[in-house]
Design an enzyme around this catalytic site. Structure first.
Site, PDB file in Angstrom:
ATOM      1  CB  VAL A 171      -0.915  -0.053   1.294  1.00 37.65           C
ATOM      2  CG1 VAL A 171      -1.490   1.492   1.367  1.00 37.65           C
ATOM      3  CG2 VAL A 171      -1.932  -1.163   0.977  1.00 37.65           C
ATOM      4  CD  GLU A 172       2.613   3.760   3.929  1.00 35.90           C
ATOM      5  OE1 GLU A 172       2.883   4.621   3.404  1.00 35.90           O
ATOM      6  OE2 GLU A 172       1.587   3.422   4.901  1.00 35.90           O
ATOM      7  CB  SER A 173       6.446   2.362  -1.463  1.00 31.21           C
ATOM      8  OG  SER A 173       6.991   1.231  -0.949  1.00 31.21           O
ATOM      9  CE1 TYR A 185      -1.354   2.684   4.645  1.00 36.72           C
ATOM     10  CE2 TYR A 185      -1.782   1.799   6.975  1.00 36.72           C
ATOM     11  CZ  TYR A 185      -0.999   2.149   6.076  1.00 36.72           C
ATOM     12  OH  TYR A 185       0.324   1.496   5.739  1.00 36.72           O
TER      13      TYR A 185
END
Length: 369
Positions: free
Chosen positions: A153-155, A352
């Site tokens: 999800v982050e990168s 999230y």
């Protein structure tokens, strides 16, 4: 997110360790690194028009002096680097709160992260780093699927670590955070603290603060750690003598698991349970009032018209009723555990957390094919 907690890992973020890592990241910022880094640096040059520098801003120089005095840094050095930072309108646009009345939509949010490219990248990441993921679980209790979900999800596993110069982003948000934001004062204080943490980290490691690129909020590397989180939770999980959250998947895996453990991840506990409503007894306003903080025992939820299904009725801890709105459609609901809450300490959003959990599950299922 930035609490001082006693960690179960010994944090080996010494000056030498951090210096080597940030030096490597500095090289990446100059197009030595993964191919994605080269592409995003080009995007940054083409698409991020910057405004004036902060060198002539009295409030910027006052903040520089405050940081220097508080942290024992050379005031001229701090003034120089804050003065070199430039206002970024794109950062201000990105951080702005959604327009009033904009409905939240879990299905739309989910579709941004649960898609074939990210799932297949997650499979490759898991396959390539199985030993590190299993070792992190053995030490922290955090399952591979959760770590894989967060990094995805982050990168997208390091593909997109950010194109903004970190000094520009943090200085802009510290000094020009949009006043219309409902939490402008708190967020301004937060970003001033992160700018300070970043400058202290760069000074200690003899890294050029102007060299590093990250997200519009100043987050760094594959796991998108804020500077204070890098200092507090990042670890050398591959034992090579340096912490590298840009290029070492092992360090990323260990650091993400370490972060969740610091926020009281409990081994073996599910993140959430499905629920069933009983309309005659249903008291949604009371159940939702604590938001995502686990507050209710299963029996208390049943008394208020909501039954956690399956083994949820035997859950030993407290639960939170999580509402995931779907625009004009009916919301989804789950009963979140302390582990669900731990994920929201990484990013304070139930949407999230559910995206992380769902992506990890989808990657785990794809691993079986």
């Amino acid at each position: 997110m930035l609490l001082n907690l006693t960690l179960t890992f010994v944090l080996r973020a010494s000056t030498l360790v951090l210096a080597a890592s940030l030096y490597t990241a500095s090289l990446a910022a100059n197009a030595k690194g993964q191919p994605a880094a080269k592409k995003t640096s080009q995007t940054a040059a083409q698409g991020q028009a910057l405004g004036p520098s902060y060198a002539d801003r009295a409030d910027a120089m006052a903040l520089a002096n405050e940081i220097a005095q508080r942290r024992g840094l050379d005031s001229a050095w701090v003034q120089h680097h804050i003065g070199q930072a430039r206002f970024s309108a794109s950062v201000v646009r990105a951080i702005a709160a959604p327009a009033v009345g904009t409905p939240k939509n879990w299905n739309l949010y989910r579709s941004r992260f649960i898609e074939p490219i990210r799932i297949q990248a997650g499979v490759r990441f898991w396959q390539a780093n199985r030993e590190s993921l299993e070792r992190a679980e053995a030490v922290t209790g955090v399952p591979p699927a959760i770590v894989v979900g967060i990094v995805g999800v982050e990168s997208i596993y390091g593909r997109h670590t950010g194109t903004h110069r970190v000094m520009d982003a943090l200085t802009t948000l510290a000094l020009d955070f949009p006043t219309a934001h409902p939490r402008a004062a708190a967020r301004t204080a937060f970003f001033k603290a992160e700018l300070e943490a970043f400058l202290v980290l760069a000074h200690r490691t003899q890294t050029d603060p102007q060299a590093l690129r990250g997200s519009y909020a100043g987050a760094l590397g594959m796991p998108q750690f804020m500077p204070s989180s890098w200092t507090q939770y990042a670890i050398d999980f591959d034992s090579d003598g340096r912490v590298d959250l840009f290029h070492s998947p092992a360090d990323v895996i260990g650091s993400v698991a370490n972060y969740l453990k610091a926020f009281h991840w409990q081994a073996g506990m599910p993140t959430h349970y499905p629920v069933e409503f009983h309309p005659p007894q249903l008291d949604l306003p009371t159940l939702l009032e604590p938001d995502i903080r686990p507050t209710w025992t299963p029996a208390e939820m049943v008394a208020k018209g909501t039954t956690p299904l399956g083994v949820g009725l035997q859950h030993a801890g407290k639960l939170a009723l999580i509402e995931l709105q779907n625009g004009a459609q009916a919301p989804d609901y789950v009963a979140g555990t302390d582990n669900f809450y731990a994920i929201t300490r990484y990013n304070w959003s139930s949407y999230y957390a559910m995206a992380v959990i769902t992506l990890g599950q989808e990657v785990a299922q794809a691993m079986q094919k």
